[in-house]
Design a protein around this motif. Sequence first.
Motif, mmCIF file in Angstrom:
data_model
loop_
_atom_site.group_PDB
_atom_site.id
_atom_site.type_symbol
_atom_site.label_atom_id
_atom_site.label_comp_id
_atom_site.label_asym_id
_atom_site.label_seq_id
_atom_site.Cartn_x
_atom_site.Cartn_y
_atom_site.Cartn_z
ATOM 1 N N ASP A 42 0.112 5.869 -16.247
ATOM 2 C CA ASP A 42 -0.667 6.715 -15.322
ATOM 3 C C ASP A 42 -0.569 6.477 -14.019
ATOM 4 O O ASP A 42 -1.011 5.134 -13.854
ATOM 5 C CB ASP A 42 -2.291 7.127 -15.741
ATOM 6 N N MET A 43 -0.192 7.129 -13.054
ATOM 7 C CA MET A 43 -0.175 6.791 -11.656
ATOM 8 C C MET A 43 -1.321 6.825 -10.962
ATOM 9 O O MET A 43 -1.761 6.063 -9.852
ATOM 10 C CB MET A 43 0.829 7.519 -10.971
ATOM 11 N N ARG A 44 -2.396 7.453 -11.395
ATOM 12 C CA ARG A 44 -3.688 7.811 -10.693
ATOM 13 C C ARG A 44 -4.429 6.337 -10.631
ATOM 14 O O ARG A 44 -4.918 6.158 -9.292
ATOM 15 C CB ARG A 44 -4.540 8.858 -11.440
ATOM 16 N N PRO A 45 -4.510 5.403 -11.573
ATOM 17 C CA PRO A 45 -4.911 4.230 -10.966
ATOM 18 C C PRO A 45 -4.548 3.353 -9.946
ATOM 19 O O PRO A 45 -5.390 2.871 -9.035
ATOM 20 C CB PRO A 45 -4.966 3.453 -12.445
ATOM 21 N N LEU A 46 -2.967 3.533 -10.015
ATOM 22 C CA LEU A 46 -2.264 3.073 -8.650
ATOM 23 C C LEU A 46 -2.800 3.625 -7.401
ATOM 24 O O LEU A 46 -2.866 2.982 -6.397
ATOM 25 C CB LEU A 46 -0.927 3.011 -8.927
ATOM 26 N N LEU A 47 -2.813 4.979 -7.452
ATOM 27 C CA LEU A 47 -3.154 5.786 -6.292
ATOM 28 C C LEU A 47 -4.735 5.266 -5.908
ATOM 29 O O LEU A 47 -4.922 5.303 -4.553
ATOM 30 C CB LEU A 47 -3.232 7.291 -6.573
ATOM 31 N N ARG A 48 -5.690 5.391 -6.784
ATOM 32 C CA ARG A 48 -6.798 4.879 -6.433
ATOM 33 C C ARG A 48 -7.124 3.475 -5.856
ATOM 34 O O ARG A 48 -7.750 3.330 -4.972
ATOM 35 C CB ARG A 48 -7.814 5.113 -7.815
ATOM 36 N N ASP A 49 -6.320 2.609 -6.514
ATOM 37 C CA ASP A 49 -6.319 1.140 -5.842
ATOM 38 C C ASP A 49 -5.908 1.244 -4.468
ATOM 39 O O ASP A 49 -6.383 0.413 -3.605
ATOM 40 C CB ASP A 49 -5.318 0.371 -6.867
ATOM 41 N N ALA A 50 -4.638 2.049 -4.482
ATOM 42 C CA ALA A 50 -4.124 1.897 -2.941
ATOM 43 C C ALA A 50 -5.220 2.387 -1.930
ATOM 44 O O ALA A 50 -5.316 1.962 -0.897
ATOM 45 C CB ALA A 50 -2.790 2.610 -2.890
ATOM 46 N N LEU A 51 -5.902 3.611 -2.270
ATOM 47 C CA LEU A 51 -6.698 4.240 -1.298
ATOM 48 C C LEU A 51 -7.930 3.068 -1.032
ATOM 49 O O LEU A 51 -8.356 2.999 0.091
ATOM 50 C CB LEU A 51 -7.453 5.454 -2.170
ATOM 51 N N GLU A 52 -8.452 2.473 -2.255
ATOM 52 C CA GLU A 52 -9.494 1.269 -2.088
ATOM 53 C C GLU A 52 -8.865 0.452 -1.147
ATOM 54 O O GLU A 52 -9.696 -0.324 -0.357
ATOM 55 C CB GLU A 52 -9.815 0.732 -3.352
ATOM 56 N N GLN A 53 -7.649 -0.317 -1.094
ATOM 57 C CA GLN A 53 -7.052 -1.056 -0.455
ATOM 58 C C GLN A 53 -7.280 -0.577 1.181
ATOM 59 O O GLN A 53 -7.376 -1.272 1.896
ATOM 60 C CB GLN A 53 -5.492 -1.582 -0.892
ATOM 61 N N LEU A 54 -6.793 0.556 1.346
ATOM 62 C CA LEU A 54 -6.986 1.210 2.616
ATOM 63 C C LEU A 54 -8.233 1.200 3.111
ATOM 64 O O LEU A 54 -8.558 0.634 4.245
ATOM 65 C CB LEU A 54 -6.446 2.573 2.603
ATOM 66 N N ARG A 55 -9.309 1.573 2.396
ATOM 67 C CA ARG A 55 -10.829 1.506 2.688
ATOM 68 C C ARG A 55 -11.105 -0.137 3.212
ATOM 69 O O ARG A 55 -11.756 -0.297 4.270
ATOM 70 C CB ARG A 55 -11.615 1.653 1.646
ATOM 71 N N ALA A 56 -10.713 -0.951 2.353
ATOM 72 C CA ALA A 56 -10.866 -2.205 2.667
ATOM 73 C C ALA A 56 -10.372 -3.011 4.027
ATOM 74 O O ALA A 56 -10.991 -3.414 4.917
ATOM 75 C CB ALA A 56 -10.406 -3.291 1.291
ATOM 76 N N VAL A 57 -9.102 -2.263 4.252
ATOM 77 C CA VAL A 57 -8.316 -2.879 5.276
ATOM 78 C C VAL A 57 -9.054 -2.075 6.768
ATOM 79 O O VAL A 57 -9.116 -2.737 7.565
ATOM 80 C CB VAL A 57 -6.893 -2.292 5.647
ATOM 81 N N THR A 58 -9.457 -0.981 6.453
ATOM 82 C CA THR A 58 -10.228 -0.036 7.535
ATOM 83 C C THR A 58 -11.733 -0.502 7.708
ATOM 84 O O THR A 58 -12.330 -0.106 8.640
ATOM 85 C CB THR A 58 -10.107 1.613 7.430
ATOM 86 N N GLY A 59 -12.249 -1.321 6.770
ATOM 87 C CA GLY A 59 -13.615 -1.537 6.740
ATOM 88 C C GLY A 59 -14.512 -0.458 6.380
ATOM 89 O O GLY A 59 -15.839 -0.256 6.735
ATOM 90 N N THR A 60 -13.702 0.681 5.376
ATOM 91 C CA THR A 60 -14.766 1.834 5.077
ATOM 92 C C THR A 60 -15.126 1.605 3.831
ATOM 93 O O THR A 60 -15.464 2.710 3.102
ATOM 94 C CB THR A 60 -13.838 2.981 5.476
ATOM 95 N N GLY A 61 -14.758 0.809 3.139
ATOM 96 C CA GLY A 61 -14.985 0.481 1.702
ATOM 97 C C GLY A 61 -16.468 0.245 0.994
ATOM 98 O O GLY A 61 -17.173 0.052 1.606
#
Length: 188
Positions: free
Chosen positions: A169-188
């Motif tokens: 399922d690709m969705r967990p990978l998409l969710r993880d990548a979005l969480e990584q973006l939030r962490a990088v931008t400090g919005t997580g």
Amino acid sequence: MGRWEPNARGRLEQAALELYVERGFERTTVAEIAERAGLTERTFFRHFADKREVLFGGSFLLQQHMVDGAAAAPQGATPLEAVGAALDAVGEVFRGRHAHARRRQAVIAANPELRERELIKMTTLSAALAETLRGRGLAEPAASLAAEAGIAVFHVAFGQWVAGDEEQDMRPLLRDALEQLRAVTGTG
């Protein structure tokens, strides 16, 4: 297979991908694709403008899922939550299509013309997502920034997904990548 058989478009897509993998995109002709599919060149051109477009026929469906997913996000959703809803919807499109996507991506990666066409597709997806976010009340440049970030997340997760050896399922990978973006931008 006779010419009267149903699903001419799907048969052309399958024949083209097989030939592109076997012979390469550059060395495959429209006539060969049509012959492999049991159809005529005329039928090919009823469905596709050129042999590149065989690989990008699903772009509209992908865009529609992305736009519908973002539009369906709850009213109070943040821009990244709306992008996350769009990505979840897109992840569903790829369910059961891992082997096909891997082969398609290998063909695209091997050809500069196809890589350029893939970039155009991603730009079109970003513009459609930004328009949807603007429709949800998000002003510029925030709508375009959120859309571009969503496309970057999709690109990274898709790369991880096709690199895997097995269907998942690709969705967990998409969710993880979005969480990584939030962490990088400090919005997580």
